[in-house]
Design a protein around this motif. Structure first.
Motif, short mmCIF file in Angstrom:
data_model
loop_
_atom_site.label_atom_id
_atom_site.label_comp_id
_atom_site.label_asym_id
_atom_site.label_seq_id
_atom_site.Cartn_x
_atom_site.Cartn_y
_atom_site.Cartn_z
N ALA A 380 8.61 -39.98 -93.94
CA ALA A 380 9.81 -40.67 -94.39
C ALA A 380 10.98 -40.44 -93.43
N GLU A 381 11.08 -39.23 -92.92
CA GLU A 381 12.16 -38.93 -91.98
C GLU A 381 11.98 -39.69 -90.67
N ILE A 382 10.76 -39.79 -90.22
CA ILE A 382 10.51 -40.56 -88.99
C ILE A 382 10.82 -42.03 -89.21
N ASP A 383 10.40 -42.55 -90.36
CA ASP A 383 10.64 -43.96 -90.65
C ASP A 383 12.13 -44.27 -90.78
N ALA A 384 12.90 -43.27 -91.18
CA ALA A 384 14.34 -43.50 -91.37
C ALA A 384 15.13 -43.42 -90.07
N LEU A 385 14.49 -42.99 -88.99
CA LEU A 385 15.20 -42.85 -87.72
C LEU A 385 15.59 -44.22 -87.18
N PRO A 386 16.78 -44.34 -86.59
CA PRO A 386 17.18 -45.60 -85.94
C PRO A 386 16.49 -45.75 -84.58
N MET A 387 15.17 -45.86 -84.62
CA MET A 387 14.37 -45.85 -83.39
C MET A 387 13.68 -47.20 -83.21
N HIS A 388 13.81 -47.70 -82.01
CA HIS A 388 13.15 -48.96 -81.65
C HIS A 388 12.04 -48.65 -80.65
N ARG A 389 10.81 -48.96 -81.01
CA ARG A 389 9.67 -48.74 -80.12
C ARG A 389 9.51 -49.96 -79.22
N HIS A 390 9.35 -49.71 -77.95
CA HIS A 390 9.23 -50.81 -77.00
C HIS A 390 7.91 -51.55 -77.19
N ARG A 391 7.90 -52.79 -76.75
CA ARG A 391 6.69 -53.60 -76.91
C ARG A 391 5.54 -53.03 -76.10
N PHE A 392 5.84 -52.51 -74.91
CA PHE A 392 4.78 -51.90 -74.10
C PHE A 392 4.68 -50.43 -74.44
N HIS A 393 3.57 -50.02 -74.97
CA HIS A 393 3.30 -48.63 -75.32
C HIS A 393 4.47 -48.00 -76.05
N GLY A 394 4.66 -48.44 -77.27
CA GLY A 394 5.74 -47.91 -78.07
C GLY A 394 5.62 -46.43 -78.37
N ASP A 395 4.40 -45.86 -78.20
CA ASP A 395 4.26 -44.41 -78.40
C ASP A 395 4.85 -43.63 -77.24
N TRP A 396 4.91 -44.23 -76.06
CA TRP A 396 5.46 -43.57 -74.87
C TRP A 396 6.90 -43.98 -74.59
N ASN A 397 7.30 -45.16 -75.04
CA ASN A 397 8.61 -45.70 -74.70
C ASN A 397 9.34 -46.13 -75.97
N TYR A 398 10.50 -45.57 -76.19
CA TYR A 398 11.26 -45.89 -77.39
C TYR A 398 12.74 -45.63 -77.13
N THR A 399 13.57 -46.26 -77.95
CA THR A 399 15.02 -46.13 -77.83
C THR A 399 15.59 -45.70 -79.17
N LEU A 400 16.46 -44.70 -79.14
CA LEU A 400 17.15 -44.20 -80.32
C LEU A 400 18.58 -44.74 -80.30
N ASN A 401 18.89 -45.54 -81.32
CA ASN A 401 20.19 -46.21 -81.39
C ASN A 401 21.17 -45.36 -82.19
N PRO A 402 22.38 -45.16 -81.72
CA PRO A 402 23.33 -44.33 -82.48
C PRO A 402 23.84 -44.98 -83.75
N ALA A 403 23.67 -46.29 -83.90
CA ALA A 403 24.18 -46.98 -85.07
C ALA A 403 23.44 -46.54 -86.33
N HIS A 404 24.19 -46.33 -87.40
CA HIS A 404 23.66 -45.97 -88.73
C HIS A 404 22.97 -44.63 -88.74
N ALA A 405 23.18 -43.81 -87.74
CA ALA A 405 22.58 -42.47 -87.72
C ALA A 405 23.64 -41.45 -88.09
N GLN A 406 23.26 -40.47 -88.88
CA GLN A 406 24.19 -39.42 -89.28
C GLN A 406 23.96 -38.19 -88.43
N PRO A 407 24.96 -37.75 -87.67
CA PRO A 407 24.76 -36.56 -86.84
C PRO A 407 24.56 -35.31 -87.68
N THR A 408 23.73 -34.41 -87.17
CA THR A 408 23.50 -33.14 -87.84
C THR A 408 24.67 -32.21 -87.59
#
Length: 567
Positions: A380-408
């Motif tokens: 659930a925590e992983i699914d809630a991350l503002p993370m966009h997986r790239h079309r090419f090998h999303g397991d190796w390439n991904y982007t974390l967007n600061p929008a809607h994320a709560q800093p620790t």
């Protein structure tokens, strides 16, 4: 005295010019003359320069010193002992059969699974009826083009079918970022180093016969300074390095904390007004593509900095191609080669002194923070991350967007600049909510009983520690002076929550409104008392990353009441 290499080279050149014009006796006497002029060590030096045995030179010296007439003898052409290979024509094929059992020789050679030294080869040849010595075996092997060689690491294992495509993708991402002025960094953890008087590979110039004395073994001394974990950040465009030297564990929290410290101290100043950051990292370790904590910590960093953080992992088994390996780590290893890493200060200073002719500049800082292991991240925590997986090998390439994320919320880092400490959340569960049985694993009555039991022992322990630090009795009565940031009941409660493993030291520090170091000291003081009084705190199945997660876990009424009281 020691014969220098330059003198040997001059002798070799002289012999090369004169020997073709001299007979056997004249060559022997010439070598003897040179050996006598050199004095001690001359026989060996002349023999090496002339490429003859020391016995031959020694015979010439004896002839000169005897004064007999005529000096020595000259053999007729073709005279002297014949070579072993000429006397025994089968010797050479027999030797090749032993050293080449897989290609041209005998696959059933008795030395197939044995170290093939010249001595063992000579023994086996003698057993087969070829009388030969180890020196002759060595000469024959060199004549046949053999030499002593080590294994060469050239055969790669199974390769991922998209390995090359991933390299191209990383290059495209890096080029796109650099072309628009966005920073690109390469990160990794360098090999852990033992801190103390341990042998360090390599050599450095020292007076002859005075090597640095180190331990005879490399077993970690548990009572010593421990180990060092250098985590590096290499800024590709700026050609600068930042190394965060940890002392606890190589975890994802440590990796991201290193990146955070680099950004706060150097990155944001070297790259002002940027909106994106590209990180290239290995596929495994604390910054691996399967490490969930790595992604959650990066999401918190993205929220704190407002950066869009893109991560591209190297394909499995290709960590040596990571830029940081050959542009930063290799130079650090060369800089401290042959030097025992006796303390953390030596490591930090050696890293910071690393430079190259191409302009590399490196900074290093010591990180004494504690980084807990075993922190689990749920689906659930992983699914809630503002993370966009790239079309090419999303397991190796991904982007974390600061929008809607709560800093620790994080406690202040004593080593960080004052303006680099992120602001704490304005609302957090209060002490009353933290006593909830769902968090402590015990009823309120049980927690009160535990607190009453441990407070006297805690006060005595703290007084004993302070007595040792002062080296004498108190000058002021108890209670005088500055008040403690955490009360005794709060210290016990914080230790119970720590033993329950609900979160990291950062989370506990944020919940209690103190710094990480204060929380660490509190746990260190109370934790031994739990064992002494026979109290075992079972770990909780819940894990939290932020105070908001704790508030959501508690009963809605209690959470709302505490949040309102904190506002």
């Amino acid at each position: 005295m020691r014969i220098s290499e330059s003198i040997r080279d001059q002798l070799a050149l002289k012999f090369e010019v004169l020997f073709p014009h001299l007979d056997e006796r004249q060559r022997r006497l010439l070598m003897a003359t040179e050996a006598r002029l050199l004095g001690h060590g001359g026989i060996r030096a002349v023999a090496q320069a002339a490429q003859v045995s020391e016995t031959t030179v020694r015979k010439g010296v004896d002839e000169l010193e005897s004064g007999a007439e005529p000096l020595g003898r000259v053999r007729r052409p073709g005279g002297g002992r014949k070579k072993a290979a000429d006397i025994d024509p089968r010797l050479r094929p027999a030797l090749l059969a032993l050293v080449e059992p897989d290609s041209r020789g005998d696959p059933m050679s008795p030395l197939r699974w044995t170290t093939k030294s010249t001595r063992k080869l000579a023994e086996e040849l003698t057993r087969q009826g070829h009388k030969v010595g180890a020196d002759t075996v060595g000469d024959l092997l060199r004549e046949e083009g053999f030499s002593l060689q080590a294994n060469a690491k050239t055969i790669e294992g199974a390769q991922h079918p998209d390995r090359d495509a991933q390299f191209h993708y990383i290059n495209e991402q890096a080029k796109a970022h650099l072309d628009t002025g966005q920073p690109v960094i390469s990160v990794d953890t360098k090999k852990k180093e033992l801190v103390g008087e341990y042998k360090n590979a390599g050599r450095e110039w020292r007076p002859t016969g005075e090597p640095v004395k180190v331990r005879t073994h490399d077993f970690l001394d548990r009572q010593g300074p421990g180990k060092a974990i250098p985590y590096g950040i290499y800024d590709i465009a700026a050609n600068t390095g930042w190394v965060n030297v940890g002392t606890d564990h190589d975890t994802a929290a440590f990796a991201v904390a290193s990146i955070r410290r680099w950004w706060q101290a150097r990155g944001r100043h070297a790259h002002p007004a940027v909106t994106r950051l590209l990180i290239t990292a290995d596929a495994g370790g604390s910054n691996g593509h399967r490490t969930r904590a790595w992604k959650t910590e990066l999401a918190a960093l993205a929220a704190e900095t407002g950066l869009e953080i893109t991560v591209c992992h190297m394909p499995p088994g290709t960590s040596k191609w990571n830029k940081i390996e050959h542009r930063l780590f290799s130079h650090i290893s060369m800089n401290w080669r042959g030097r025992p890493l006796t303390s953390h200060d030596v490591i930090v200073n050696s890293i910071a002194a690393t430079t190259t002719r191409t302009g590399l500049r490196v900074e290093a800082h010591l990180d004494t923070g504690a980084y807990d292991t075993g922190i689990k991240v749920t689906d659930a925590e992983i699914d809630a991350l503002p993370m966009h997986r790239h079309r090419f090998h999303g397991d190796w390439n991904y982007t974390l967007n600061p929008a809607h994320a709560q800093p620790t919320p994080r406690a202040a880092d004593p080593a960080a600049p004052p303006d680099s400490v992120p602001a704490r959340a304005s609302a957090r569960p209060g002490p009353a909510s933290l006593r909830d049985p769902e968090l402590t694993g015990m009823t309120t009555a049980q927690l009160d009983q535990l607190t009453r039991t441990l407070i006297p022992a805690l006060e005595d322990r703290r007084e004993s520690l302070r007595h040792q630090q002062r080296g004498g009795d108190r000058l002021r009565a108890r209670g005088a002076g500055a008040k403690d940031t955490l009360t005794a009941p709060a210290r016990i409660l914080a230790t119970v929550l720590h033993q329950r493993k609900i979160g990291t030291h950062d989370l506990l520090a944020a919940l209690f409104g103190v710094t990480r170091s204060t929380m660490s000291r509190a746990v260190q003081e109370v934790q031994p008392l739990l064992g002494e009084h026979g109290h075992t705190i079972p770990p909780s199945t819940a894990r939290f990353r932020t105070p908001a997660d704790v508030a959501a876990f508690l009963t809605p009424e209690a959470a709302q009441r505490e949040i309102k009281s904190a506002c």
